[in-house]
Design a protein around this motif. Structure first.
Motif, short mmCIF file in Angstrom:
data_model
loop_
_atom_site.label_atom_id
_atom_site.label_comp_id
_atom_site.label_asym_id
_atom_site.label_seq_id
_atom_site.Cartn_x
_atom_site.Cartn_y
_atom_site.Cartn_z
N LEU A 38 8.77 6.63 -10.92
CA LEU A 38 8.70 7.07 -9.53
C LEU A 38 8.65 8.59 -9.50
CD1 LEU A 38 8.87 5.80 -6.62
CD2 LEU A 38 11.31 6.36 -6.68
N SER A 39 7.79 9.15 -8.67
CA SER A 39 7.68 10.60 -8.60
C SER A 39 8.95 11.20 -8.01
CB SER A 39 6.48 11.01 -7.76
OG SER A 39 6.71 10.72 -6.38
N LYS A 40 9.22 12.47 -8.32
CA LYS A 40 10.42 13.15 -7.83
C LYS A 40 10.42 13.22 -6.31
CE LYS A 40 13.16 17.38 -8.35
NZ LYS A 40 13.42 17.46 -6.89
N GLU A 41 9.26 13.47 -5.72
CA GLU A 41 9.17 13.54 -4.27
C GLU A 41 9.52 12.21 -3.62
OE1 GLU A 41 5.84 14.49 -0.75
OE2 GLU A 41 5.28 14.54 -2.88
N GLU A 42 9.00 11.13 -4.17
CA GLU A 42 9.29 9.80 -3.62
C GLU A 42 10.76 9.46 -3.80
OE1 GLU A 42 5.18 7.24 -4.03
OE2 GLU A 42 6.29 7.68 -5.88
N LEU A 43 11.33 9.81 -4.94
CA LEU A 43 12.75 9.54 -5.18
C LEU A 43 13.62 10.32 -4.20
CD1 LEU A 43 14.98 8.20 -6.80
CD2 LEU A 43 14.80 10.03 -8.50
N ASP A 44 13.29 11.58 -3.98
CA ASP A 44 14.07 12.40 -3.05
C ASP A 44 13.99 11.83 -1.63
OD1 ASP A 44 14.78 14.12 -5.06
OD2 ASP A 44 13.18 15.59 -4.64
N ASN A 45 12.82 11.38 -1.22
CA ASN A 45 12.67 10.78 0.11
C ASN A 45 13.44 9.47 0.22
OD1 ASN A 45 11.00 12.85 1.01
ND2 ASN A 45 9.12 11.81 0.36
N PHE A 46 13.47 8.72 -0.87
CA PHE A 46 14.22 7.47 -0.91
C PHE A 46 15.71 7.74 -0.71
CE2 PHE A 46 16.08 4.08 -3.88
CZ PHE A 46 16.19 3.13 -2.86
N LYS A 47 16.20 8.78 -1.32
CA LYS A 47 17.63 9.12 -1.22
C LYS A 47 18.00 9.63 0.17
CE LYS A 47 18.09 10.44 -6.11
NZ LYS A 47 18.34 11.57 -7.05
N LYS A 48 17.09 10.32 0.83
CA LYS A 48 17.40 10.96 2.11
C LYS A 48 17.51 9.98 3.27
CE LYS A 48 15.05 15.31 0.93
NZ LYS A 48 13.82 16.13 1.20
N GLU A 49 16.66 8.96 3.26
CA GLU A 49 16.55 8.06 4.42
C GLU A 49 17.29 6.75 4.16
OE1 GLU A 49 12.98 6.71 7.50
OE2 GLU A 49 12.55 7.92 5.73
N ARG A 50 18.27 6.45 5.00
CA ARG A 50 19.16 5.33 4.75
C ARG A 50 18.44 3.98 4.69
NH1 ARG A 50 23.93 6.29 2.88
NH2 ARG A 50 25.09 6.99 4.71
N ASN A 51 17.46 3.76 5.56
CA ASN A 51 16.77 2.46 5.57
C ASN A 51 15.44 2.50 4.83
OD1 ASN A 51 15.47 4.05 7.51
ND2 ASN A 51 14.81 2.24 8.67
N SER A 52 15.34 3.43 3.88
CA SER A 52 14.11 3.52 3.09
C SER A 52 14.12 2.50 1.96
CB SER A 52 13.97 4.93 2.51
OG SER A 52 15.06 5.22 1.65
N CYS A 53 12.97 2.29 1.37
CA CYS A 53 12.87 1.36 0.24
C CYS A 53 11.80 1.83 -0.73
CB CYS A 53 12.59 -0.07 0.72
SG CYS A 53 10.91 -0.33 1.35
N VAL A 54 11.89 1.31 -1.94
CA VAL A 54 10.90 1.56 -2.97
C VAL A 54 10.37 0.21 -3.41
CG1 VAL A 54 10.50 2.38 -5.33
CG2 VAL A 54 11.93 3.71 -3.78
N ILE A 55 9.06 0.07 -3.50
CA ILE A 55 8.46 -1.20 -3.91
C ILE A 55 7.59 -0.98 -5.14
CG2 ILE A 55 8.51 -2.20 -1.60
CD1 ILE A 55 5.54 -1.45 -1.32
N GLY A 56 7.36 -2.07 -5.88
CA GLY A 56 6.49 -2.01 -7.04
C GLY A 56 5.03 -1.93 -6.62
N ILE A 57 4.22 -1.39 -7.49
CA ILE A 57 2.81 -1.19 -7.16
C ILE A 57 2.08 -2.53 -6.94
CG2 ILE A 57 2.05 -1.12 -9.58
CD1 ILE A 57 0.07 1.11 -8.65
N ASP A 58 2.52 -3.59 -7.64
CA ASP A 58 1.88 -4.89 -7.45
C ASP A 58 2.15 -5.45 -6.05
OD1 ASP A 58 0.87 -4.82 -10.00
OD2 ASP A 58 2.51 -5.95 -10.89
N ILE A 59 3.37 -5.20 -5.54
CA ILE A 59 3.70 -5.62 -4.18
C ILE A 59 2.89 -4.82 -3.16
CG2 ILE A 59 5.54 -5.61 -2.44
CD1 ILE A 59 5.72 -7.92 -4.40
#
Length: 386
Positions: free
Chosen positions: A119-140
Motif C-alpha cells: 500500500l502506498s504511503k499516501e493511501e496508508l496515511d489517509n486510511f489512518k486519518k479517516e475513522r470509517n475508511s477502508c482498504v481493499i485488495g486490487i482484485d476486489i
C-alpha cells in the motif's frame, strides 16, 4: 521418417473413432486440471504462510473473542517484534453471494505485520486519518469497479446495522500467491459503535497476528504467550501461521482429499479409453502385422508402430486438453466469488502431471496390443478373421 508417417496414418485410419478418443482424452485432461487447481489453491494459503508470524486465538475455539488489552502484554514478550489485532466482521455487501474477507484491524500495525500487502504511503496515511475508511485488495476493486473515494455499504449480521466505509486505499499483493480479495477497516470504528450499542461486546477481537524476530524461536515464543494468559478467563492458543492455516483446511480436508483422488481416477479413465481404442486397432490389423513380419519387419518396428500410434493419440488429446484447460480454469475462476478462491490459476506441477500422464498413458495403453502382436505367429495371423 517412413515409420513416423505410417504411425500417423494408422492413428487416423478410423477418423471418427480416433477423433472421439482424442476429444475424450482432452475432456479428461481438462477435468483433471480443474480438480488439481482446486486442490492446489486450497493449499496455497498454507504455502504462502510467513515463517516469522504467529497467530494467537482463544484456546477453546476460534469463534470466541479475546480481550483487546492482550495486545500490549504480548508485545512485551521477549522475541516479539509487533502484534496486531484482527477481527472477523463478515456482513453482506450487495448480496449474500458476494463473499470476501472483511476484517477490522489496527491501521498502525497491520501492514507492518503483513508487508506482503503493498500500500502506498499516501493511501496508508489517509486510511489512518479517516475513522470509517477502508482498504481493499486490487482484485476486489476490479471485480466491483471500485476506486479511491467510493462508498462501500455493508449490512451487518454478526454486528447488526448499516455500515458505510470510504475506500481510501487499494493494496496490491506482493506476488500471485498472496490474497488480493480482502477488505480492512479500522477496529476503532467498530468498537466505538459497540461501546454505544453493545457494551458487552466492546474491546474484544478475534485473534492476534504476531511478528517475531527469529522464526527459529516460534515454539518458545508461542509457549510464552500461552503461559502469560494461562488460568485467565480467556486462555490462548498460539501457533505458527502455517499451522493456523492448516487448522482451517482440516475442516474441509476430506473434500480436498476426495478431489485429489478423483483427479487421479480421471487418469485411469483416460487409460481405459485409449487402451480400448488401441486394442480394437490391433485386433483389426492382426493380418497386417503377419504380412509385415513376413516382409522382414522386426519386433522393434512393430513396437514403434503400435506404441507410436498410441502416443500420437494420447499426446494430441493431452495437448488439446491442456491447451483448453487454461481458458476453462480462468473462466471458472472468474465465475466464482473472488473471496472463495482468492487465487485461481494452474500451477506448474499440474501441467507437469498432465504431460506425464499423457505420455505414460500412451505407453501403457500400447502394452497389451504389443504383446498380442509380437506373440501371434505368422500363420495364425494369416488365419485370423476379425
Amino acid at each position: 521418417m517412413k515409420v513416423l508417417k505410417l504411425m500417423f496414418k494408422n492413428a487416423f485410419r478410423h477418423k471418427l473413432r480416433t477423433s472421439l478418443t482424442i476429444v475424450g482424452i482432452a475432456i479428461a485432461v481438462i477435468a483433471f486440471s480443474l480438480l488439481r487447481t482446486v486442490v492446489t489453491v486450497y493449499n496455497a494459503g498454507v504455502d504462502a504462510s510467513s515463517a516469522d508470524r504467529l497467530i494467537t486465538r482463544h484456546a477453546v475455539s476460534f469463534i470466541f473473542p479475546l480481550p483487546y488489552s492482550y495486545k500490549d502484554k504480548i508485545q512485551q514478550i521477549d522475541g516479539v517484534e509487533l502484534a496486531t489485532p484482527l477481527n472477523w466482521f463478515q456482513g453482506v455487501y450487495i448480496d449474500k453471494d458476494q463473499f470476501f474477507a472483511r476484517l477490522a484491524v489496527d491501521p498502525e500495525t497491520v501492514f507492518k505485520v503483513y508487508p506482503e500487502f503493498i500500500l502506498s504511503k499516501e493511501e496508508l496515511d489517509n486510511f489512518k486519518k479517516e475513522r470509517n475508511s477502508c482498504v481493499i485488495g486490487i482484485d476486489i476493486a476490479k471485480q466491483y469497479n471500485l476506486k479511491i473515494g467510493d462508498i462501500m455499504t455493508i449490512d451487518g449480521d454478526i454486528y447488526p446495522g448499516r455500515w458505510d466505509f470510504v475506500v481510501r486505499g487499494i493494496y496490491k499483493p506482493k506476488d500471485k500467491t498472496i490474497d488480493g480479495t480482502q477488505m480492512f477497516f479500522q477496529y476503532d470504528y467498530l468498537n466505538e459503535r459497540l461501546e454505544a450499542e453493545s457494551p458487552m461486546r466492546a474491546n474484544e477481537i478475534g485473534w492476534f497476528a504476531i511478528k517475531i524476530k527469529d522464526p527459529n524461536r516460534s515454539a518458545e515464543i508461542s509457549a510464552k504467550v500461552d503461559k502469560l494468559f494461562k488460568n485467565s478467563s480467556a486462555e490462548t492458543k498460539t501457533e505458527t501461521e502455517r499451522a493456523f492455516q492448516q487448522g482451517f483446511l482440516s475442516a474441509v480436508s476430506a473434500i480436498i482429499t476426495a478431489l485429489n483422488y478423483l483427479s487421479f481416477i480421471i487418469i485411469g479413465i483416460i487409460l481405459l479409453v485409449l487402451a480400448n481404442t488401441m486394442i480394437m486397432a490391433a485386433r483389426e490389423r492382426t493380418r497386417e502385422y503377419a504380412v509385415m513380419k513376413t516382409l522382414g519387419f522386426s519386433a522393434k518396428h512393430l513396437v514403434g508402430l503400435i506404441m507410436g500410434e498410441s502416443l500420437v493419440i494420447s499426446v494430441l488429446g493431452g495437448g488439446l486438453g491442456l491447451l483448453l484447460s487454461f481458458p476453462v480454469v480462468d473462466g471458472f475462476g472468474q465465475a466464482i466469488p473472488k473471496g472463495m478462491f482468492p487465487i485461481f490459476y494452474i500451477e506448474p506441477i499440474t501441467i507437469i502431471l498432465a504431460v506425464t500422464a499423457a505420455l505414460s498413458i500412451g505407453i501403457i495403453s500400447s502394452i497389451f496390443p504389443l504383446i498380442k502382436a509380437l506373440s501371434t505367429k505368422i500363420v495364425d495371423g494369416f488365419r485370423f478373421v476379425g
